[in-house]
Scaffold this motif. Structure first.
Motif, PDB file in Angstrom:
ATOM      1  N   VAL A  23     -10.487 -24.514 -24.170  1.00  0.00           N
ATOM      2  CA  VAL A  23     -10.042 -23.229 -23.634  1.00  0.00           C
ATOM      3  C   VAL A  23      -9.935 -23.343 -22.120  1.00  0.00           C
ATOM      4  N   VAL A  24      -8.775 -22.989 -21.583  1.00  0.00           N
ATOM      5  CA  VAL A  24      -8.558 -23.070 -20.140  1.00  0.00           C
ATOM      6  C   VAL A  24      -8.287 -21.711 -19.510  1.00  0.00           C
ATOM      7  N   LYS A  25      -7.993 -20.722 -20.353  1.00  0.00           N
ATOM      8  CA  LYS A  25      -7.671 -19.394 -19.816  1.00  0.00           C
ATOM      9  C   LYS A  25      -7.932 -18.342 -20.884  1.00  0.00           C
ATOM     10  N   ILE A  26      -8.534 -17.247 -20.474  1.00  0.00           N
ATOM     11  CA  ILE A  26      -8.706 -16.090 -21.352  1.00  0.00           C
ATOM     12  C   ILE A  26      -8.192 -14.880 -20.592  1.00  0.00           C
ATOM     13  N   GLU A  27      -7.314 -14.133 -21.235  1.00  0.00           N
ATOM     14  CA  GLU A  27      -6.763 -12.934 -20.605  1.00  0.00           C
ATOM     15  C   GLU A  27      -6.668 -11.825 -21.633  1.00  0.00           C
ATOM     16  N   GLY A  28      -6.556 -10.603 -21.150  1.00  0.00           N
ATOM     17  CA  GLY A  28      -6.454  -9.467 -22.047  1.00  0.00           C
ATOM     18  C   GLY A  28      -5.181  -9.509 -22.870  1.00  0.00           C
ATOM     19  N   ASP A  29      -5.289  -9.046 -24.090  1.00  0.00           N
ATOM     20  CA  ASP A  29      -4.141  -8.980 -25.000  1.00  0.00           C
ATOM     21  C   ASP A  29      -3.457  -7.631 -24.826  1.00  0.00           C
ATOM     22  N   PRO A  30      -2.253  -7.613 -24.232  1.00  0.00           N
ATOM     23  CA  PRO A  30      -1.582  -6.330 -24.004  1.00  0.00           C
ATOM     24  C   PRO A  30      -1.197  -5.608 -25.286  1.00  0.00           C
ATOM     25  N   ASP A  31      -1.156  -6.321 -26.410  1.00  0.00           N
ATOM     26  CA  ASP A  31      -0.809  -5.694 -27.690  1.00  0.00           C
ATOM     27  C   ASP A  31      -2.023  -5.148 -28.427  1.00  0.00           C
ATOM     28  N   ASN A  32      -3.226  -5.350 -27.880  1.00  0.00           N
ATOM     29  CA  ASN A  32      -4.424  -4.829 -28.525  1.00  0.00           C
ATOM     30  C   ASN A  32      -4.554  -3.343 -28.197  1.00  0.00           C
ATOM     31  N   PRO A  33      -4.620  -2.479 -29.210  1.00  0.00           N
ATOM     32  CA  PRO A  33      -4.664  -1.035 -28.940  1.00  0.00           C
ATOM     33  C   PRO A  33      -5.964  -0.567 -28.289  1.00  0.00           C
ATOM     34  N   HIS A  34      -6.991  -1.364 -28.366  1.00  0.00           N
ATOM     35  CA  HIS A  34      -8.286  -0.969 -27.795  1.00  0.00           C
ATOM     36  C   HIS A  34      -8.301  -1.109 -26.277  1.00  0.00           C
ATOM     37  N   ASN A  35      -7.971  -2.276 -25.774  1.00  0.00           N
ATOM     38  CA  ASN A  35      -8.080  -2.502 -24.326  1.00  0.00           C
ATOM     39  C   ASN A  35      -6.731  -2.673 -23.640  1.00  0.00           C
ATOM     40  N   GLU A  36      -5.645  -2.738 -24.412  1.00  0.00           N
ATOM     41  CA  GLU A  36      -4.278  -2.787 -23.871  1.00  0.00           C
ATOM     42  C   GLU A  36      -4.123  -3.787 -22.725  1.00  0.00           C
ATOM     43  N   GLY A  37      -4.774  -4.943 -22.845  1.00  0.00           N
ATOM     44  CA  GLY A  37      -4.631  -5.989 -21.848  1.00  0.00           C
ATOM     45  C   GLY A  37      -5.679  -5.990 -20.755  1.00  0.00           C
ATOM     46  N   TYR A  38      -6.442  -4.908 -20.616  1.00  0.00           N
ATOM     47  CA  TYR A  38      -7.475  -4.845 -19.584  1.00  0.00           C
ATOM     48  C   TYR A  38      -8.664  -5.707 -20.009  1.00  0.00           C
ATOM     49  N   VAL A  39      -9.252  -6.416 -19.058  1.00  0.00           N
ATOM     50  CA  VAL A  39     -10.509  -7.112 -19.294  1.00  0.00           C
ATOM     51  C   VAL A  39     -11.430  -6.879 -18.103  1.00  0.00           C
ATOM     52  N   CYS A  40     -12.719  -6.958 -18.340  1.00  0.00           N
ATOM     53  CA  CYS A  40     -13.704  -6.748 -17.278  1.00  0.00           C
ATOM     54  C   CYS A  40     -13.868  -8.017 -16.442  1.00  0.00           C
ATOM     55  N   SER A  41     -14.750  -7.969 -15.480  1.00  0.00           N
ATOM     56  CA  SER A  41     -14.927  -9.088 -14.552  1.00  0.00           C
ATOM     57  C   SER A  41     -15.513 -10.325 -15.228  1.00  0.00           C
ATOM     58  N   ARG A  42     -16.165 -10.149 -16.370  1.00  0.00           N
ATOM     59  CA  ARG A  42     -16.691 -11.331 -17.063  1.00  0.00           C
ATOM     60  C   ARG A  42     -15.566 -12.298 -17.411  1.00  0.00           C
ATOM     61  N   LEU A  43     -14.425 -11.738 -17.788  1.00  0.00           N
ATOM     62  CA  LEU A  43     -13.269 -12.571 -18.102  1.00  0.00           C
ATOM     63  C   LEU A  43     -12.333 -12.699 -16.904  1.00  0.00           C
ATOM     64  N   ASP A  44     -12.113 -11.607 -16.218  1.00  0.00           N
ATOM     65  CA  ASP A  44     -11.163 -11.606 -15.113  1.00  0.00           C
ATOM     66  C   ASP A  44     -11.558 -12.594 -14.020  1.00  0.00           C
ATOM     67  N   GLN A  45     -12.833 -12.772 -13.793  1.00  0.00           N
ATOM     68  CA  GLN A  45     -13.305 -13.693 -12.764  1.00  0.00           C
ATOM     69  C   GLN A  45     -13.766 -15.034 -13.359  1.00  0.00           C
ATOM     70  N   ASP A  46     -13.353 -15.298 -14.576  1.00  0.00           N
ATOM     71  CA  ASP A  46     -13.640 -16.566 -15.265  1.00  0.00           C
ATOM     72  C   ASP A  46     -15.129 -16.853 -15.419  1.00  0.00           C
ATOM     73  N   ARG A  47     -15.945 -15.809 -15.537  1.00  0.00           N
ATOM     74  CA  ARG A  47     -17.376 -16.023 -15.768  1.00  0.00           C
ATOM     75  C   ARG A  47     -17.641 -16.676 -17.115  1.00  0.00           C
ATOM     76  N   TRP A  48     -16.721 -16.534 -18.057  1.00  0.00           N
ATOM     77  CA  TRP A  48     -16.878 -17.109 -19.395  1.00  0.00           C
ATOM     78  C   TRP A  48     -16.988 -18.632 -19.340  1.00  0.00           C
ATOM     79  N   ILE A  49     -16.401 -19.241 -18.322  1.00  0.00           N
ATOM     80  CA  ILE A  49     -16.423 -20.704 -18.232  1.00  0.00           C
ATOM     81  C   ILE A  49     -17.862 -21.220 -18.194  1.00  0.00           C
TER      82      ILE A  49
END
Length: 138
Positions: A34-60
Motif C-alpha cells: 500500500v502506497v496511498k490511502i485516500e477517501g472514496d468520493p463514491d462512499n455515501p458515508h464520508n463522500e471522500g473526506y478523511v481525517c488526519s490519520r489518513l490525510d497526513q499518512d499516519r497510517w504508514i
C-alpha cells in the motif's frame, strides 16, 4: 542504463478501521504494498473526506513500522528486563485463555473489564466476548 521494472498498480475499495467511523477509502497498491490511502468520493458515508490519520499518512507508521509486532512474544526474564521469546499463535491463545479462566474461576467474571480509547478500531467483538465470559463490564 538501468533496467526498467514494471510497477503493478491496483486500487481497491476498503474501509478504514483506525476509528469507529469506518470511512470508505481507496487503497493504492504498488507491487503488493500500500502506497496511498485516500477517501472514496463514491462512499455515501464520508463522500471522500478523511481525517488526519489518513490525510497526513499516519497510517504508514501503523502498517510499516519496522518495530511493529507481528508475532506473539512471551516474557522469559524478570519483568522489565526486556527478555522475550517468540511463541506460536496457538500457544499464545491457549495461555491467555487459561489465565482468563483461572481469573474468572478465582474472582468471578466481573474481574474482567474491557474499555477502549481513541486511536482504536471498533468491531463490537469485545461485547460478544465479555458477554460469553460473563462480565457486564464493557
Amino acid at each position: 542504463m538501468a533496467e526498467e521494472t514494471e510497477v503493478k498498480r491496483e486500487v481497491k475499495r476498503a474501509s478504514c478501521f483506525l476509528c469507529h467511523l469506518n470511512c470508505g477509502v481507496l487503497c493504492t497498491k504498488e507491487n503488493g504494498r500500500v502506497v496511498k490511502i485516500e477517501g472514496d468520493p463514491d462512499n455515501p458515508h464520508n463522500e471522500g473526506y478523511v481525517c488526519s490519520r489518513l490525510d497526513q499518512d499516519r497510517w504508514i507508521d501503523f502498517e510499516y513500522n519496522p518495530n511493529r509486532l507481528k508475532k506473539p512474544l512471551k516474557r522469559v526474564g524478570e519483568r522489565g528486563s526486556g527478555q522475550w521469546e517468540e511463541i506460536t499463535w496457538d500457544q499464545a491463545f491457549d495461555e491467555i485463555a487459561a489465565k482468563l479462566a483461572e481469573l474468572r474461576d478465582q474472582y468471578g467474571a466481573e474481574t474482567l473489564c474491557f474499555l477502549e480509547g481513541t486511536y482504536r478500531t471498533e468491531s463490537h467483538l469485545h461485547y460478544k466476548f465479555t458477554n460469553l465470559f460473563g462480565s457486564p463490564n464493557t
